[in-house]
Design an enzyme around this catalytic site. Structure first.
Site, PDB file in Angstrom:
ATOM      1  N   GLY A  43      40.640 -25.146 -57.593  1.00 61.29           N
ATOM      2  CA  GLY A  43      40.291 -24.400 -56.381  1.00 61.29           C
ATOM      3  C   GLY A  43      39.555 -25.164 -55.304  1.00 61.29           C
ATOM      4  N   ASP A 102      31.286 -16.584 -58.425  1.00 61.98           N
ATOM      5  CA  ASP A 102      31.440 -15.140 -58.595  1.00 61.98           C
ATOM      6  C   ASP A 102      30.463 -14.664 -59.674  1.00 61.98           C
ATOM      7  OD1 ASP A 102      32.395 -12.538 -58.633  1.00 61.98           O
ATOM      8  OD2 ASP A 102      34.258 -13.040 -59.663  1.00 61.98           O
ATOM      9  N   PHE A 151      38.627  -9.630 -53.753  1.00 56.98           N
ATOM     10  CA  PHE A 151      39.336 -10.790 -54.255  1.00 56.98           C
ATOM     11  C   PHE A 151      40.002 -11.505 -53.087  1.00 56.98           C
ATOM     12  CE2 PHE A 151      42.554 -13.286 -56.410  1.00 56.98           C
ATOM     13  CZ  PHE A 151      41.801 -13.818 -57.452  1.00 56.98           C
ATOM     14  N   ASP A 158      43.189 -19.154 -55.625  1.00 57.36           N
ATOM     15  CA  ASP A 158      44.504 -18.676 -56.042  1.00 57.36           C
ATOM     16  C   ASP A 158      44.507 -17.222 -56.507  1.00 57.36           C
ATOM     17  OD1 ASP A 158      42.976 -19.430 -58.475  1.00 57.36           O
ATOM     18  OD2 ASP A 158      44.825 -18.849 -59.505  1.00 57.36           O
ATOM     19  N   ARG A 164      47.249 -21.166 -52.992  1.00 59.02           N
ATOM     20  CA  ARG A 164      46.223 -22.199 -52.779  1.00 59.02           C
ATOM     21  C   ARG A 164      46.464 -22.982 -51.507  1.00 59.02           C
ATOM     22  NH1 ARG A 164      43.288 -22.683 -57.631  1.00 59.02           N
ATOM     23  NH2 ARG A 164      44.497 -22.409 -59.534  1.00 59.02           N
TER      24      ARG A 164
HETATM   25  P1  IMP Z   1      32.782 -17.423 -61.984  1.00 55.97           P
HETATM   26  O1  IMP Z   1      32.701 -18.168 -63.268  1.00 55.97           O
HETATM   27  O2  IMP Z   1      33.013 -15.950 -62.211  1.00 55.97           O
HETATM   28  O3  IMP Z   1      31.640 -17.666 -61.036  1.00 55.97           O
HETATM   29  O4  IMP Z   1      34.127 -17.826 -61.304  1.00 55.97           O
HETATM   30  C1  IMP Z   1      34.319 -18.908 -60.562  1.00 55.97           C
HETATM   31  C2  IMP Z   1      35.797 -19.216 -60.496  1.00 55.97           C
HETATM   32  O5  IMP Z   1      36.569 -18.015 -60.519  1.00 55.97           O
HETATM   33  C3  IMP Z   1      36.117 -19.914 -59.216  1.00 55.97           C
HETATM   34  O6  IMP Z   1      36.114 -21.317 -59.385  1.00 55.97           O
HETATM   35  C4  IMP Z   1      37.484 -19.361 -58.860  1.00 55.97           C
HETATM   36  O7  IMP Z   1      38.468 -20.201 -59.380  1.00 55.97           O
HETATM   37  C5  IMP Z   1      37.593 -18.003 -59.537  1.00 55.97           C
HETATM   38  N1  IMP Z   1      37.391 -16.864 -58.601  1.00 55.97           N
HETATM   39  C6  IMP Z   1      36.329 -16.029 -58.513  1.00 55.97           C
HETATM   40  N2  IMP Z   1      36.480 -15.109 -57.537  1.00 55.97           N
HETATM   41  C7  IMP Z   1      37.680 -15.382 -56.962  1.00 55.97           C
HETATM   42  C8  IMP Z   1      38.394 -14.803 -55.847  1.00 55.97           C
HETATM   43  O8  IMP Z   1      37.986 -13.851 -55.148  1.00 55.97           O
HETATM   44  N3  IMP Z   1      39.602 -15.376 -55.569  1.00 55.97           N
HETATM   45  C9  IMP Z   1      40.116 -16.434 -56.269  1.00 55.97           C
HETATM   46  N4  IMP Z   1      39.465 -17.011 -57.296  1.00 55.97           N
HETATM   47  C10 IMP Z   1      38.257 -16.492 -57.647  1.00 55.97           C
HETATM   48 MG    MG Z   2      40.538 -20.255 -60.016  1.00 54.16          MG
END
Ligand code: IMP
Ligand code: MG
Length: 180
Positions: A43, A102, A151, A158, A164
């Site tokens: 990403g 996130d 989202f 993605d 992407r």
């Molecule tokens: P976390 O571990 O939940 O903080 O997630 C981080 C990863 O989740 C990021 O590197 C993204 O690849 C993916 N992600 C989280 N939210 C989104 C979104 O809204 N769109 C796309 N990918 C997301």
């Molecule tokens: Mg991702």
């Protein structure tokens, strides 16, 4: 692809300005530190390549791939190392470059890994921060934009490994998920 987007959240121009702001700030903070700038695959690739061009300092680049999503829009809660770094991080200053934070689980996993390997310092630069999604404590030092709890896709982010290569960040039309 454009037809699948309901609305644009951050345009190419807005993203470019954020890259300049963050890149110049990091270049100022890391002058003479020769940091390792670590892009989180896949990403952060677009963001990383744009932000580093705004940093007129010596630095090394590396990549790490960790995954917590199984192609959908919700985090699975489990993080695993898919592709490891190639540089030894012991005693080095590390800048992790992320597309979005996130739940915070991915970031925490990487910070723990870097601490275990005795990195000298770890800072985090993220294009997007979604504080409403936090499950574990995680904080970024350089943030492009705070995003609402939606989202988003594009500019590296993605949905099912697609979108992407959109040059901007947007919200997908609801029917894109419904048809899956
Ligand atoms: P976390 O571990 O939940 O903080 O997630 C981080 C990863 O989740 C990021 O590197 C993204 O690849 C993916 N992600 C989280 N939210 C989104 C979104 O809204 N769109 C796309 N990918 C997301
Ligand atoms: Mg991702």
């Amino acid at each position: 692809m454009d037809n699948d987007i309901e609305r644009v959240l951050y345009s190419e121009e807005t993203i470019k300005e954020a890259c300049q702001r963050l890149g110049h700030q990091m270049a100022h903070d890391y002058q003479d530190k020769n940091p390792i700038i670590v892009g989180v695959l896949k990403g952060a690739v677009l963001f990383m390549t744009d932000v580093i061009r705004e940093m007129d300092i010596l630095a090394e680049l590396d990549f790490i791939d960790v995954s917590s999503y199984n192609g959908g829009t919700a985090s699975s809660g489990e993080v695993k190392l898919v592709h490891d770094l190639s540089i030894d991080v012991a005693d080095r200053d590390i800048i992790l470059v992320e597309d979005i934070i996130d739940t915070g689980r991915t970031l925490k996993f990487m910070q723990d890994l870097l601490k275990e390997r005795h990195a000298h310092s770890i800072k985090v630069c993220t294009l997007l921060d979604k504080p409403s999604g936090r499950v574990v404590e995680a904080k970024a030092d350089y943030v492009g934009f705070i995003v609402p709890n939606e989202f988003v896709a594009g500019y590296g982010l993605d949905y099912g490994d697609q979108y992407r290569n959109l040059p901007y960040v947007g919200v997908l039309k609801p029917e894109i998920y419904e048809n899956k």
